[in-house]
Design an enzyme around this catalytic site. Structure first.
Site, PDB file in Angstrom:
ATOM      1  N   ARG A  94     -33.926 -99.734  45.905  1.00  0.00           N
ATOM      2  CA  ARG A  94     -33.759-100.213  44.540  1.00  0.00           C
ATOM      3  C   ARG A  94     -33.053 -99.167  43.714  1.00  0.00           C
ATOM      4  NH1 ARG A  94     -39.379-101.686  42.338  1.00  0.00           N
ATOM      5  NH2 ARG A  94     -38.204-101.878  40.386  1.00  0.00           N
ATOM      6  N   PHE A  97     -29.439-100.986  38.728  1.00  0.00           N
ATOM      7  CA  PHE A  97     -28.819-102.299  38.588  1.00  0.00           C
ATOM      8  C   PHE A  97     -28.909-103.116  39.867  1.00  0.00           C
ATOM      9  CE2 PHE A  97     -26.457 -99.207  36.001  1.00  0.00           C
ATOM     10  CZ  PHE A  97     -26.706 -99.723  34.743  1.00  0.00           C
ATOM     11  N   SER A  98     -29.707-102.689  40.817  1.00  0.00           N
ATOM     12  CA  SER A  98     -29.647-103.359  42.120  1.00  0.00           C
ATOM     13  C   SER A  98     -30.961-103.308  42.881  1.00  0.00           C
ATOM     14  CB  SER A  98     -28.548-102.724  42.971  1.00  0.00           C
ATOM     15  OG  SER A  98     -28.806-101.346  43.168  1.00  0.00           O
ATOM     16  N   VAL A 100     -32.015-103.849  47.203  1.00  0.00           N
ATOM     17  CA  VAL A 100     -31.508-104.072  48.555  1.00  0.00           C
ATOM     18  C   VAL A 100     -32.635-104.620  49.408  1.00  0.00           C
ATOM     19  CG1 VAL A 100     -30.433-103.037  50.598  1.00  0.00           C
ATOM     20  CG2 VAL A 100     -29.839-102.203  48.325  1.00  0.00           C
ATOM     21  N   ASP A 206     -19.504 -88.713  47.140  1.00  0.00           N
ATOM     22  CA  ASP A 206     -20.937 -88.444  47.276  1.00  0.00           C
ATOM     23  C   ASP A 206     -21.329 -88.331  48.755  1.00  0.00           C
ATOM     24  OD1 ASP A 206     -23.426 -87.877  46.220  1.00  0.00           O
ATOM     25  OD2 ASP A 206     -24.075 -89.969  46.204  1.00  0.00           O
ATOM     26  N   LYS A 208     -22.981 -86.776  51.830  1.00  0.00           N
ATOM     27  CA  LYS A 208     -24.122 -85.907  52.105  1.00  0.00           C
ATOM     28  C   LYS A 208     -24.882 -86.525  53.270  1.00  0.00           C
ATOM     29  CE  LYS A 208     -26.609 -88.140  48.290  1.00  0.00           C
ATOM     30  NZ  LYS A 208     -27.301 -87.909  47.004  1.00  0.00           N
ATOM     31  N   ASP A 227     -23.002 -95.882  51.185  1.00  0.00           N
ATOM     32  CA  ASP A 227     -23.243 -95.638  49.765  1.00  0.00           C
ATOM     33  C   ASP A 227     -21.948 -95.343  49.010  1.00  0.00           C
ATOM     34  OD1 ASP A 227     -24.175 -95.106  47.262  1.00  0.00           O
ATOM     35  OD2 ASP A 227     -25.896 -93.954  47.926  1.00  0.00           O
ATOM     36  N   THR A 261     -23.527 -85.246  43.878  1.00  0.00           N
ATOM     37  CA  THR A 261     -24.807 -84.573  44.059  1.00  0.00           C
ATOM     38  C   THR A 261     -24.565 -83.064  43.984  1.00  0.00           C
ATOM     39  OG1 THR A 261     -25.628 -86.377  45.438  1.00  0.00           O
ATOM     40  CG2 THR A 261     -26.762 -84.254  45.629  1.00  0.00           C
TER      41      THR A 261
END
Length: 401
Positions: A94, A97-98, A100, A206, A208, A227, A261
Site C-alpha cells: 500500500r 495513492f495505491s 497492490v 530509485d 536499490k 518500482d 532514496t
C-alpha cells in the site's frame, strides 16, 4: 520521499537505510529459528510517498479482521469489470495513492499483481500517469512487465507480473553460499534491464536492492527491476532541459528533480545539479558494494555527514570481507562511483567490464556469505538501537506474511 520539483532533500536518511537491510535480516533470523515466509510487495519503497500511520483503532480493527475479511474489504473497492476477470486473493502492499493485491486470472489461474491507483486527486493522477507511461513502453526479461490496464475516472488498475522469488539480498542470505561469481550473475541481469531502460531514455531514479526482485524462488529465476514510481523519460517539460549525456549522445535530457532514496543518491542529485541516467549507474555501484560486503559505502547517523560523504565520494574497502574480494570487483565498483558522472561507466560499458564479462572467472571462489550476513545483521542491530521507531515504519506494510 516523494518526487517533485518543489520538494527538498529527505528529512531523514535512516528510514531508507533500515529498509535496505531489515527484511533481509528478519528473513535470515527466521531461517535460523522457525521459518516464516514474508514476501515483499514489488512496487513500494521508503522513497515513495508512504501512507500516514494507522490510528490505534484502525490497527486494532486490522488485527481483529481475518484474512477473508481483509480480502472482502479490498474486493469491494474493485470495479466489477476487473473482478470479472481476476479473483482477488490478498493485499500485498500500500502507498499514499495505491494498493497492490495478489490476484489470479479466473480463466488461467495464473497469478498476477494488480496495482490499484486512486486518480481523483491531481497528485495521484500525476503519479499514475508518470508510472503508466513508463510501464506501457517497456518489455524486457529483466524489467517488471505490465500485462494490461483498466482505466476509470476515479481509479486505474495496472495488472503486472507477480514477482514471488524475494529481494536480491534475501536471495544472497538464503542460499547459504555466495561468491563473486554469484554476484556477477545477479548484477549482469540488473545491467541488462537498466541498459534497456536507458536505451529507451528512461531513468529509474530509485534503484536499490529492495527494488530488484526474483521472478520465482528457483535458482534459474530472472531478476527484475521493479518500482517505477520515480522513473521518468529523460525529463520532458519542467523536469529539465535537453543536453548531451555522459556518453556524448544528444538525445538524452538533463533532469533536475531531487528525489530517490538518500543512501543511493548520486552527488549531482544532492548538489541539485542537472543530471542524466548516470545517477542510476551510481546507485548500481552502491548496490554492488552492498551485495559483496553486506555493508554500505555511504552511511552516517547525521544526514549532513551522509550527504557530505556522498558528495565527496568518500568510501573505503576496509573490513571483512574486502581483503578477500578481488581487485577486479573493487575496480568495477570504483568505476561506478566517481563523483564526476562523465567518468562513470554506462550500463553497456559496465556489462563489458572484465569482472562481469568473465563472470569473475579469475576471482577467488571464497564463500562471502558469512561476512555479508554478519555485516547486515550488525548494521540492522545498530540502526534499531539508534532509531527504534524506524523499524515500525520501514515498510512492514509492504510485506505479505
Amino acid at each position: 520521499m516523494g518526487c517533485g520539483t518543489s520538494k527538498g532533500l529527505p528529512e531523514a536518511s535512516m528510514k531508507g537505510y533500515v529498509g535496505v537491510v531489515q527484511s533481509l535480516v528478519a528473513f535470515s533470523r527466521a531461517r535460523e529459528d522457525e521459518p516464516k515466509k514474508r514476501t515483499r510487495g514489488p512496487w513500494f519503497s521508503g522513497s515513495v510517498r508512504d501512507p500516514p500511520p494507522a490510528s490505534d483503532k484502525q490497527q486494532q480493527t486490522l488485527r481483529d479482521a481475518g484474512p477473508q475479511d481483509r480480502v472482502a474489504k479490498y474486493k469491494d473497492k474493485f470495479d466489477p469489470r476487473v473482478t470479472a476477470r481476476y479473483d482477488i486473493k490478498a493485499l500485498i502492499g500500500r502507498g499514499s495513492f495505491s494498493r497492490v493485491v495478489r490476484v489470479e486470472h479466473r480463466a488461467t489461474r495464473q497469478p498476477f499483481a494488480i496495482k490499484l491507483m486512486e486518480v481523483e486527486a491531481p497528485e495521484g493522477r500525476e503519479v499514475c500517469a508518470s508510472e503508466l507511461a513508463v510501464l506501457q513502453r517497456v518489455s524486457h526479461a529483466n524489467v517488471i512487465q505490465l500485462i494490461e490496464v483498466f482505466q476509470f475516472p476515479q481509479r486505474v488498475y495496472m495488472v503486472l507480473e507477480l514477482a514471488t522469488g524475494g529481494e536480491l539480498l534475501e536471495r544472497v542470505v538464503s542460499r547459504g553460499h555466495f561468491t563473486e561469481r554469484d554476484a556477477t550473475q545477479a548484477l549482469r541481469m540488473v545491467l541488462d534491464g537498466v541498459g534497456y531502460l536507458h536505451d529507451l531514455g528512461i531513468t529509474h531514479r530509485d534503484l536499490k536492492p529492495e527494488n530488484l526482485l526474483y521472478y520465482h524462488p528457483g535458482a534459474d529465476s530472472r531478476l527484475l527491476v521493479t518500482d517505477f514510481g520515480l522513473a521518468t523519460f529523460g525529463g520532458t517539460g519542467s523536469e529539465g532541459s535537453k543536453t548531451a549525456d555522459h556518453t556524448g549522445a544528444d538525445n538524452t535530457w538533463s533532469l533536475r528533480t531531487t528525489c530517490g532514496t538518500p543512501e543511493y543518491m548520486a552527488p549531482e542529485v544532492l548538489l541539485r545539479k542537472p543530471y542524466t541516467c548516470a545517477v542510476d549507474m551510481w546507485a548500481l555501484g552502491v548496490i554492488a558494494y552492498i551485495v559483496l560486503s553486506g555493508s554500505m559505502p555511504f552511511e552516517d547517523d547525521s544526514r549532513t555527514r551522509l550527504y557530505r560523504s556522498i558528495v565527496r565520494g568518500k568510501y573505503s574497502f576496509h573490513g571483512d570481507p574486502w581483503p578477500s574480494v578481488s581487485n577486479l570487483a573493487k575496480d568495477f565498483i570504483q568505476r561506478l562511483l566517481p563523483v564526476d558522472p562523465a567518468t562513470r561507466l554506462t550500463a553497456d560499458q559496465a556489462i563489458r567490464h572484465p569482472w562481469v564479462a568473465t563472470m569473475a572467472a579469475s576471482s577467488s571462489m571464497r564463500n562471502l556469505h558469512r561476512s555479508i550476513s554478519r555485516n547486515l545483521r550488525q548494521r540492522t542491530s545498530r540502526s534499531s538501537s539508534r532509531c527504534p521507531s524506524s523499524r515500525a515504519s520501514s515498510g512492514d506494510s509492504n510485506k505479505l506474511a
